[in-house]
Motif scaffolding. Structure first.
Motif, PDB file in Angstrom:
ATOM      1  N   SER A  60      31.727 -24.010 -16.003  1.00  0.00           N
ATOM      2  CA  SER A  60      32.620 -25.129 -15.710  1.00  0.00           C
ATOM      3  C   SER A  60      33.837 -24.615 -14.954  1.00  0.00           C
ATOM      4  N   ALA A  61      34.665 -25.544 -14.541  1.00  0.00           N
ATOM      5  CA  ALA A  61      35.975 -25.187 -13.988  1.00  0.00           C
ATOM      6  C   ALA A  61      36.798 -24.549 -15.104  1.00  0.00           C
ATOM      7  N   PHE A  69      28.193 -29.154 -12.792  1.00  0.00           N
ATOM      8  CA  PHE A  69      28.867 -30.422 -12.486  1.00  0.00           C
ATOM      9  C   PHE A  69      28.707 -30.907 -11.052  1.00  0.00           C
ATOM     10  N   ARG A  96      31.647 -36.655 -15.873  1.00  0.00           N
ATOM     11  CA  ARG A  96      32.477 -35.724 -16.645  1.00  0.00           C
ATOM     12  C   ARG A  96      31.630 -34.997 -17.688  1.00  0.00           C
ATOM     13  N   GLY A  97      31.903 -33.748 -17.866  1.00  0.00           N
ATOM     14  CA  GLY A  97      31.125 -32.932 -18.810  1.00  0.00           C
ATOM     15  C   GLY A  97      29.745 -32.566 -18.255  1.00  0.00           C
ATOM     16  N   GLY A  98      29.556 -32.792 -16.970  1.00  0.00           N
ATOM     17  CA  GLY A  98      28.222 -32.657 -16.370  1.00  0.00           C
ATOM     18  C   GLY A  98      27.657 -31.249 -16.270  1.00  0.00           C
ATOM     19  N   SER A  99      28.436 -30.239 -16.604  1.00  0.00           N
ATOM     20  CA  SER A  99      27.906 -28.867 -16.498  1.00  0.00           C
ATOM     21  C   SER A  99      26.758 -28.601 -17.473  1.00  0.00           C
ATOM     22  N   GLU A 145      34.974 -26.151 -10.002  1.00  0.00           N
ATOM     23  CA  GLU A 145      33.791 -25.324 -10.271  1.00  0.00           C
ATOM     24  C   GLU A 145      33.515 -24.343  -9.139  1.00  0.00           C
ATOM     25  N   THR A 154      39.868 -29.565 -14.093  1.00  0.00           N
ATOM     26  CA  THR A 154      39.307 -30.853 -13.641  1.00  0.00           C
ATOM     27  C   THR A 154      40.294 -31.987 -13.914  1.00  0.00           C
TER      28      THR A 154
HETATM   29  N1  ASP Z   1      34.590 -29.622 -15.151  1.00  0.00           N
HETATM   30  C1  ASP Z   1      33.875 -30.844 -15.414  1.00  0.00           C
HETATM   31  C2  ASP Z   1      34.635 -31.678 -16.424  1.00  0.00           C
HETATM   32  O1  ASP Z   1      35.655 -31.252 -16.924  1.00  0.00           O
HETATM   33  C3  ASP Z   1      32.465 -30.623 -15.843  1.00  0.00           C
HETATM   34  C4  ASP Z   1      32.276 -29.836 -17.125  1.00  0.00           C
HETATM   35  O2  ASP Z   1      33.164 -29.104 -17.540  1.00  0.00           O
HETATM   36  O3  ASP Z   1      31.198 -29.931 -17.722  1.00  0.00           O
HETATM   37  O4  ASP Z   1      34.243 -32.784 -16.681  1.00  0.00           O
END
Ligand code: ASP
Ligand code: MG
Length: 247
Positions: free
Chosen positions: A36-37, A182, A196-199, A123, A42
């Motif tokens: 992730s970032a 992501f 969001r959270g796509g990693s 990312e 993000t």
């Molecule tokens: N960086 C993105 C987010 O914060 C993806 C991830 O972390 O999964 O949503």
């Protein structure tokens, strides 16, 4: 082959990234590392995009904070002899983000497409720096792997194309590969994101396409918990959980 995914909190500081490197180096098989970032980046990019579109030039100092955080990581993670090109490319990415934000600031318009482009820098920066912090690892441009439609902000994966791309990209793969989570691209090569959270999703797509023996999602808690431990002090790890319970 294994796929290991490390979220924002696992790559939140140079010390945390060192731990990631140790974990990955201990693996005895080919390892794909999805990252992730850096923690909070993000959210910060989203915040400054909103500032820029409102014509607030406060976004500029935040860009410098983002630059500082990434350069600091390079400083702590990458040997002196290797640093110069890594710093140059990092600065180039930051400048690109800065230019895009200036465009948003001038025009006062922020489309979902532009937002995806802006968010992708989180990312792209983290994966590039982390890949170079390994003694030897390749950094893969996810835009050449995950193919989606153009539903910016929450793009849908074209699995037929994606699986072919991944197969091709990893054909002669050995050692360690680092990949940004992501982010993806549509058929025109324009940047999209998986929500969001796509990693986690990125990691699952890659593990499935490569028929990996294991997919591990690493985070800063020891397992599935009864609640978010930052909000509920009595939260505890659940020993056993079925897939339907998890859902
Ligand atoms: N960086 C993105 C987010 O914060 C993806 C991830 O972390 O999964 O949503
Ligand atoms: Mg997550």
């Amino acid at each position: 082959m294994k796929v290991l995914k490390f979220g924002g909190s696992s790559v939140g500081s140079p010390e945390a990234i060192k731990q990631v490197i140790d974990i990955v180096n201990k693996q005895e098989v080919e390892t794909v590392v999805v990252v992730s970032a850096f923690k909070g980046i993000t959210d910060l990019i989203l915040k400054i995009s909103e500032e820029a579109v409102q014509g607030l030039d406060s976004y500029k100092s935040e860009v410098e904070n983002i630059r500082h955080r990434h350069l600091e990581s390079i400083d702590k993670l990458i040997p002196k002899s290797k640093k110069t090109p890594i710093i140059q490319y990092t600065n180039r990415l930051i400048e690109e983000m800065n230019d895009l934000l200036y465009g948003v600031f001038l025009v006062g318009d922020l489309t979902l497409k532009t937002k995806d482009h802006l968010l992708s820098f989180g990312e792209r920066l983290s994966s590039f720096i982390i890949a170079n912090a390994f003694e030897s690892a390749s950094c893969i441009d996810m835009r050449h792997c995950i193919s989606t439609n153009s539903k910016h902000g929450n793009a849908q994966v074209n699995f037929e194309l994606t699986n072919k791309n991944i197969e091709k990209t990893f054909k002669n793969f050995s050692g360690i590969s680092v990949i940004p989570g992501f982010i993806a691209a549509n058929k025109k090569g324009q940047i999209t994101t998986l929500g969001r959270g796509g990693s986690d999703y990125t990691a699952a797509i890659i593990a499935a396409a490569l028929d990996a023996e294991v997919l591990e999602i690493w985070t800063d808690v020891d397992g599935f918990m009864t609640a978010d431990p930052r909000k509920v002090s009595k939260a505890y790890v659940i020993d056993e959980l079925s897939y339907s319970e998890a859902l």
